[in-house]
Design a protein around this motif. Structure first.
Motif, PDB file in Angstrom:
ATOM      1  N   GLY A  20       0.806  -1.613  -0.529  1.00 44.77           N
ATOM      2  CA  GLY A  20      -0.318  -0.311  -0.081  1.00 44.77           C
ATOM      3  C   GLY A  20       0.414   1.068  -0.134  1.00 44.77           C
ATOM      4  O   GLY A  20       0.430   2.030  -0.482  1.00 44.77           O
ATOM      5  N   ASP A  21       1.908   1.743   0.319  1.00 48.26           N
ATOM      6  CA  ASP A  21       3.075   2.261   0.699  1.00 48.26           C
ATOM      7  C   ASP A  21       3.357   3.079  -0.674  1.00 48.26           C
ATOM      8  O   ASP A  21       3.262   3.952  -1.397  1.00 48.26           O
ATOM      9  CB  ASP A  21       4.084   2.657   1.626  1.00 48.26           C
ATOM     10  N   ARG A  76       0.146   3.938  -3.304  1.00 42.66           N
ATOM     11  CA  ARG A  76       0.066   5.424  -2.568  1.00 42.66           C
ATOM     12  C   ARG A  76       1.025   6.091  -3.124  1.00 42.66           C
ATOM     13  O   ARG A  76       0.507   7.452  -4.014  1.00 42.66           O
ATOM     14  CB  ARG A  76       0.205   5.384  -0.618  1.00 42.66           C
ATOM     15  N   GLN A  77       2.340   5.736  -2.889  1.00 38.45           N
ATOM     16  CA  GLN A  77       3.586   7.547  -3.316  1.00 38.45           C
ATOM     17  C   GLN A  77       3.515   7.335  -4.942  1.00 38.45           C
ATOM     18  O   GLN A  77       3.812   8.503  -5.303  1.00 38.45           O
ATOM     19  CB  GLN A  77       4.795   6.105  -3.234  1.00 38.45           C
ATOM     20  N   ASP A  82       0.624   9.771  -5.769  1.00 35.82           N
ATOM     21  CA  ASP A  82       0.853  10.911  -5.637  1.00 35.82           C
ATOM     22  C   ASP A  82       1.879  11.295  -6.385  1.00 35.82           C
ATOM     23  O   ASP A  82       1.433  12.598  -6.471  1.00 35.82           O
ATOM     24  CB  ASP A  82       1.369  11.170  -3.962  1.00 35.82           C
TER      25      ASP A  82
END
Ligand code: NAD
Length: 501
Positions: free
Chosen positions: A422-423, A426-427, A430
């Motif tokens: 997930g990290d 998400r990065q 973004d």
């Protein structure tokens, strides 16, 4: 004798009068199936006059009536969806199920346009000062025009004209000369749905027709989808002439594969998104980036799948991939594959010599799936759009190196990441410099109630296609400040109103 197509102007099929034609092919056989007339300046000007007259009627038709016409259009499209898909598959070359999907994604935009009364609502502020109210309304622009590419001859025209017409504009569609039959049928169906003559005119043509659109002062807004050099030209010329313009261009879409990704899912996603529609999609994945060594395993898994692709006629239900649209385009794609080999990339699957042996289809514009490994960012075949069934693999050591590739690329249409982290997802969402992003989704085409648009060289102009952005593009806002009745007797005011109480 090939069928002679018409223009659809003022509610009628009109024979071309310029004496100039463009051949329309059945790419599955290589035969000429029809001739599309190429409009002269005078023919396009007559169509603009017809649209201008239609605008007077249509813009004064209530928004509820306009919505009902769109509902009827939706009903007709749904009824004729499969026939339209068949016609589309025959001229474009994409397989039938995919061609029906092209029509369906256009239908989705018509569904959105049925809700136009909601989107045309203005704003109202009561009592902004003593006895003063302020309200705004959305008004249609006038005659709008759309110039569309060959690769989505149903969906892309409907991105534009469904929203524009629902807003109260009249519309001139200049479809691709390579597959104009479905756009012409859409003109007839809009008429059958109740749109007055001239609300949707479909005019076939080339640069002469397009330049007339760009230079005629009666055209208020121009929507374009196609290749980047033409998109840039359209945007520069239309805006220099004071028109609104949204111009979508080419693409090179990257998929980042993180080491923790589900590789079966990745392989399925790459096969569908790189080779579906023979790679002739602006949202096709054309570059895979394997992070931390995972790309080697992906190449091993992809190789037999690419070799086993069932390539054949568009209407053959066994085909997974049809031909390319024209022999010129096939030569262009072949040129890029030759270039990749010369530049030192490793051609793991070479589809250049594929031929279809089915009787009657030997002359079709078939091209086998190609898979490149060990591609680098310096290669011209990586920097440019190929628009064919060619997937290029790049290996990187880290996520940072991987995300730098789409971020530094000239195009920024779509991209995707496959990961369970997930990290990282998400990065990526973004920080990636691209307009449309998929997380474990290979072709993240937004639905009609969101908006479609890329970044960088993939789009010129600042308002996307369809969704609320589409309504904003095709309308202008009028704001009314109204005072009743006491203030009328107040006498002249010589300073700008500041509405203090
Ligand atoms: P194209 O640019 O050749 O043609 C698009 C339209 O422009 C056609 O109607 C054509 O008749 C017209 N045209 C072509 N040359 C012209 C000229 N010199 N002057 C004026 N008009 C001209 O594109 P295409 O080959 O039909 O479509 C494929 C391209 O479209 C690819 O680059 C693809 O990435 C892009 N595309 C982009 C999107 C997106 O939303 N970003 C969607 C679909 C396709």
């Amino acid at each position: 004798m090939a069928l002679e197509l018409n223009h659809f102007i003022g509610g009628k099929m009109v024979k071309g009068g310029s004496g100039r034609f463009s051949d329309v092919y059945n790419p599955s056989t290589g035969e000429v199936s029809a001739r599309a007339p190429l409009a002269s300046k005078a023919e396009m000007e007559a169509a603009i006059a017809s649209s201008e007259a239609a605008f007077q009627i249509w813009s004064n038709t209530s928004v509820v009536k306009r919505s009902r016409v769109m509902f009827k259009f939706l009903e007709l499209l749904t009824k004729h969806r499969d026939q339209l898909g068949e016609l589309l598959a025959m001229e474009h070359g994409k397989i039938l199920s995919d061609a029906i999907g092209d029509v369906q994604r256009g239908i989705d935009v018509v569904e959105f346009a049925c809700g136009i009364p909601h989107f045309m609502k203005g704003e109202f502020s009561n009592n902004v000062s003593s006895n003063i109210d302020m309200y705004s309304m959305r008004k249609p622009l006038g005659v709008c025009a759309g110039i569309t590419p060959f690769n989505f001859p149903a969906m892309v025209p409907m991105w534009m004209f469904a929203v524009s017409i629902a807003c109260g504009n009249s519309f001139i569609l200049k479809p691709s000369e390579k597959d104009p039959s479905v756009p012409l049928r859409l003109g007839e169906l809009m008429l059958e749905a109740g749109a007055p003559d001239g609300v949707l005119n479909v005019v076939n043509g080339d640069k002469e027709a397009v330049d007339t659109i760009l230079n005629d002062p009666r055209i208020q807004a121009v929507s374009f989808v196609g290749s980047t050099p033409i998109a840039r030209y359209i945007y520069a010329t239309a805006t220099a002439n004071g028109k609104r313009c949204q111009a979508m261009g080419g693409a090179k879409n990257h998929m980042i594969i993180m080491p923790d990704a589900d590789l079966d899912q990745v392989t399925d996603a790459l096969i569908g998104s790189a080779y579906g529609s023979a790679g002739e999609r602006c949202m096709a994945i054309s570059v895979a980036i394997g992070v931390g060594g995972v790309g080697e395993e992906v190449i091993k898994m992809l190789k037999p799948r690419v070799e086993a692709l069932t390539i054949g006629p568009s209407l053959d239900t066994e085909s997974e991939m049809g031909p390319l649209v024209t022999s010129e385009h096939r030569d262009r794609v072949r040129g890029y594959v030759d270039m990749g080999v010369e530049e030192g990339a490793d051609l793991v699957v070479d589809g250049r010599d594929f031929t279809c042996n089915k009787q009657g289809y030997e002359g079709g514009y078939y091209f086998g799936g190609c898979l490149f490994d060990k591609v680098t960012a310096e290669m011209t075949s990586y920097k440019e759009e190929i628009f064919g069934p060619v997937l290029q693999m790049i290996h990187t050591d880290s996520f940072d190196e991987a995300i730098a590739l789409p971020n530094n690329h000239q195009f920024g249409n779509g991209t995707s990441i496959f990961t369970r982290d997930g990290d990282a997802a998400r990065q990526f969402a973004d920080q990636v410099e691209v307009g449309m992003v998929g997380i474990n989704v290979p072709i993240p085409v937004p639905l009609a109630f969101h908006t479609f648009g890329g970044w960088k060289e993939s789009a010129f102009g600042d308002i996307n296609q369809h969704g609320e952005a589409g309504v904003r593009f095709y309308t202008k806002v009028k704001t009314v400040t109204s005072r009743w009745p006491k203030g009328i007797r107040a006498g002249a005011e010589f300073v700008i109103p500041t509405l203090n109480d």
